[in-house]
Design an enzyme around this catalytic site. Structure first.
Site, short mmCIF file in Angstrom:
data_model
loop_
_atom_site.label_atom_id
_atom_site.label_comp_id
_atom_site.label_asym_id
_atom_site.label_seq_id
_atom_site.Cartn_x
_atom_site.Cartn_y
_atom_site.Cartn_z
N GLU A 182 1.20 -1.24 -0.18
CA GLU A 182 -0.44 -0.07 0.06
C GLU A 182 0.79 1.26 0.25
O GLU A 182 1.11 2.39 1.12
CB GLU A 182 -0.83 0.53 0.64
CG GLU A 182 -1.90 -0.93 1.13
CD GLU A 182 -2.87 -0.72 2.08
OE1 GLU A 182 -2.88 -0.03 2.91
OE2 GLU A 182 -3.88 -2.31 1.89
N TYR A 213 -11.40 -3.12 1.26
CA TYR A 213 -12.11 -2.92 2.04
C TYR A 213 -13.51 -2.22 1.70
O TYR A 213 -14.53 -2.69 2.49
CB TYR A 213 -11.30 -2.13 3.35
CG TYR A 213 -9.83 -2.92 4.08
CD1 TYR A 213 -10.29 -3.89 4.42
CD2 TYR A 213 -8.73 -2.66 3.00
CE1 TYR A 213 -8.58 -4.43 5.34
CE2 TYR A 213 -7.68 -3.49 3.68
CZ TYR A 213 -7.62 -4.08 4.45
OH TYR A 213 -7.18 -4.99 5.69
N GLU A 255 -4.81 -8.74 0.91
CA GLU A 255 -5.89 -7.81 1.79
C GLU A 255 -7.61 -8.00 1.84
O GLU A 255 -7.62 -7.08 0.19
CB GLU A 255 -5.37 -6.96 2.59
CG GLU A 255 -4.37 -7.12 3.43
CD GLU A 255 -3.59 -5.86 3.64
OE1 GLU A 255 -4.73 -4.69 4.86
OE2 GLU A 255 -2.24 -5.41 3.76
N TRP A 292 -8.14 -10.60 5.64
CA TRP A 292 -7.30 -9.33 6.73
C TRP A 292 -7.98 -9.98 7.64
O TRP A 292 -8.99 -9.44 7.78
CB TRP A 292 -6.63 -8.09 5.64
CG TRP A 292 -6.47 -7.08 7.35
CD1 TRP A 292 -6.52 -6.49 8.43
CD2 TRP A 292 -4.70 -7.45 7.29
NE1 TRP A 292 -5.58 -5.95 8.68
CE2 TRP A 292 -4.55 -6.53 8.45
CE3 TRP A 292 -3.65 -7.77 7.03
CZ2 TRP A 292 -3.22 -5.94 8.69
CZ3 TRP A 292 -2.18 -7.35 6.85
CH2 TRP A 292 -2.15 -7.21 8.25
#
Ligand code: BGC
Length: 476
Positions: free
Chosen positions: A163, A290, A348, A396
């Site tokens: 990231e 996410y 993730e 994750w």
């Protein structure tokens, strides 16, 4: 449709978030060790000195991974354990720790995926300018070589950086993460040097014989909240700033067109000749997903000047992130279309939810996380069906751990960690994930979609909180 035959099912962690013992066995301090020890910078004054104590409990943790049925494990190496000064002398005992980890994984039949840089720059390198010093590209490449020489015979998948956007934005633009600067122009320099570092570390690893080298980026689909031209423009800025800033240079050899406008007067005169070197064949992209962001124009929030608006009827995680699985499918397909159909691993994906703080009769029911995993894994499957070359998925996180400046207040784990006793308890989501792994995704079709009472209660509490927060922000 099932997942592809050799699809890799795993879970992910990072060094600072789980290891603890930051200075053990001759390790040099990292910027996170320093940042977290500065009063007021982390929630509850969390230092990371203990974290999950994985540095001392590694063998039992690998045994746990095996018991959970994991096929793969993504971890990161703490650079300062290996090179206490960041460059120069190698610290044998630090490297030995990762050597033992890799051996333990092999014995358990678990495939390692190694991340070289997950945000914990040696403090000694920060004193030399850190990501603002162009030499960092060679520092990372030299460090990559040292680690590869020791572990390259057993580790197949290598990730240079985790990231880079967070390193740039959190570390240099907004300053909530180490090293905590708040200078927009520095963000642009840091991004440029991160890109150059990825290129040089990739070249170094390849020269040593590595065959699978990737970059892990966190991507967040940006969606305009309205069709007002201001909101559409703000959304494009947010997209360039977060999603295209690293992928465009690596794949296409150019910065996104909107980027100079995002930075405005803070856009420096970057040495654009470097883009020839930066444009590299990357064997795979690691995709961290996410949430998405529904954006409106907001001039008061530079650099990208796009504020996310809450979706009142949707569920939010403990991080304040909207739960929205369909965007994940679209994102993976977007990467395929926009960036030349690369191989991808989901490196993730997961969620922090308010789990019960203590185990209940030795168990931790976490129905919301099960629902999150279920829906996001189906989204991955949909993307594969649409042609995206996704080769694996890493949840994750394996453990509840130190969520950076949020300390241990956000629980992302498949495994609950009691931070007083350090006892590990697999949550219900770990059992669910095991069924998914064992059936290569088949269990996703049997999973009951009817939420349990706990899920409904938790959802109701969450929703009430979001409504309250939205009402307050409207008032303000
Ligand atoms: C990072 C992790 C972090 C997670 C949740 C990612 O940005 O790579 O280290 O814990 O997201 O915030």
């Amino acid at each position: 449709m099932p997942f592809p035959d050799r699809f890799l099912w795993g879970a992910a962690t990072s060094a600072f978030q789980i290891e603890g013992s930051p200075l053990a066995d001759g390790a040099g301090p990292s910027i996170w060790q320093r940042f977290a020890r500065t009063p007021g910078l982390t929630v509850g004054g969390e230092t990371g000195d203990v974290a999950c104590d994985h540095y001392r409990r590694m063998p039992e943790d690998v045994a746990l991974m095996e018991a959970l049925g994991l096929q793969a494990y993504r971890f990161s190496v703490n650079w300062g354990r290996v090179l206490p000064e960041g460059t120069g002398a190698v610290n044998g005992p630090g490297l030995d720790f990762y050597d033992r980890l890799v051996d333990a994984l092999a014995e358990a039949g678990i495939e390692p995926m190694l991340t070289l840089y997950h945000w914990d720059l040696p403090a000694a390198l920060d004193r030399r300018g850190g990501w603002l010093n162009r030499d960092v590209a060679d520092w990372l490449a030299d460090y990559a070589r040292v680690v590869y020489d020791r572990l390259g015979d057993r580790v197949r998948h290598w990730i240079t950086l985790n990231e880079p956007w967070v390193v740039m934005d959190g570390g240099y633009v907004r300053g909530g993460l180490a090293p905590g600067h708040r200078v927009h122009e520095e963000g642009a320099w840091a991004a440029h040097h991160l890109l150059l570092s990825h290129a040089r570390a990739t070249a170094a690893l390849r020269a040593e014989g590595a065959e699978s080298v990737g970059l892990a980026v966190n991507l967040e689909p940006k969606v305009a909240a309205t069709d007002r031209p201001e909101d559409v423009a703000a959304t494009a800025r947010a997209d360039a700033y977060m999603n295209r800033i690293f992928l465009d240079p690596v794949v296409h050899g150019r910065y996104p067109e909107a980027l100079p406008e995002v930075f405005g007067a803070s856009w420096p005169d970057l040495p654009l000749d470097d883009l020839d070197e930066i444009q590299t064949d990357t064997d795979f992209f690691g995709i961290n997903y996410y949430t998405r962001a529904v954006c409106v124009d907001d001039p008061s929030d530079p650099p990208e000047r796009a504020r996310r608006v809450r979706q009142l009827r949707h569920l939010y995680t403990d991080m304040g992130w909207e739960v929205y699985a369909p965007a994940f499918r679209d994102l993976l397909v977007w990467v395929k279309d926009e960036y030349g159909d690369p191989a991808m691993y989901v490196t993730e994906n997961g969620a922090a939810f308010p789990d019960p703080p203590q185990t209940i009769g030795g168990e931790v029911p976490d129905p919301m996380r099960i629902a999150y995993l279920h829906d996001h894994l189906l989204a991955v499957r949909d993307a594969i069906e649409a042609g995206a070359d996704v080769r694996g998925y890493f949840a994750w996180s394996l453990f509840d751990n130190v969520e950076w400046s949020q300390g241990t207040t956000k629980r992302f784990g498949l495994v609950h960690v009691d931070f007083e006793t350090l006892e590990r308890t697999p949550k219900h989501s770990a059992a669910f994930y095991r069924e998914v792994i064992d059936s290569n995704g088949g269990a996703l079709d049997d999973a009951p979609r009817i939420p349990t009472t706990e899920a409904v209660t938790a959802t109701a509490t969450q929703t009430a909180a979001s409504l309250q927060e939205a009402a307050e922000s409207d008032d303000g």
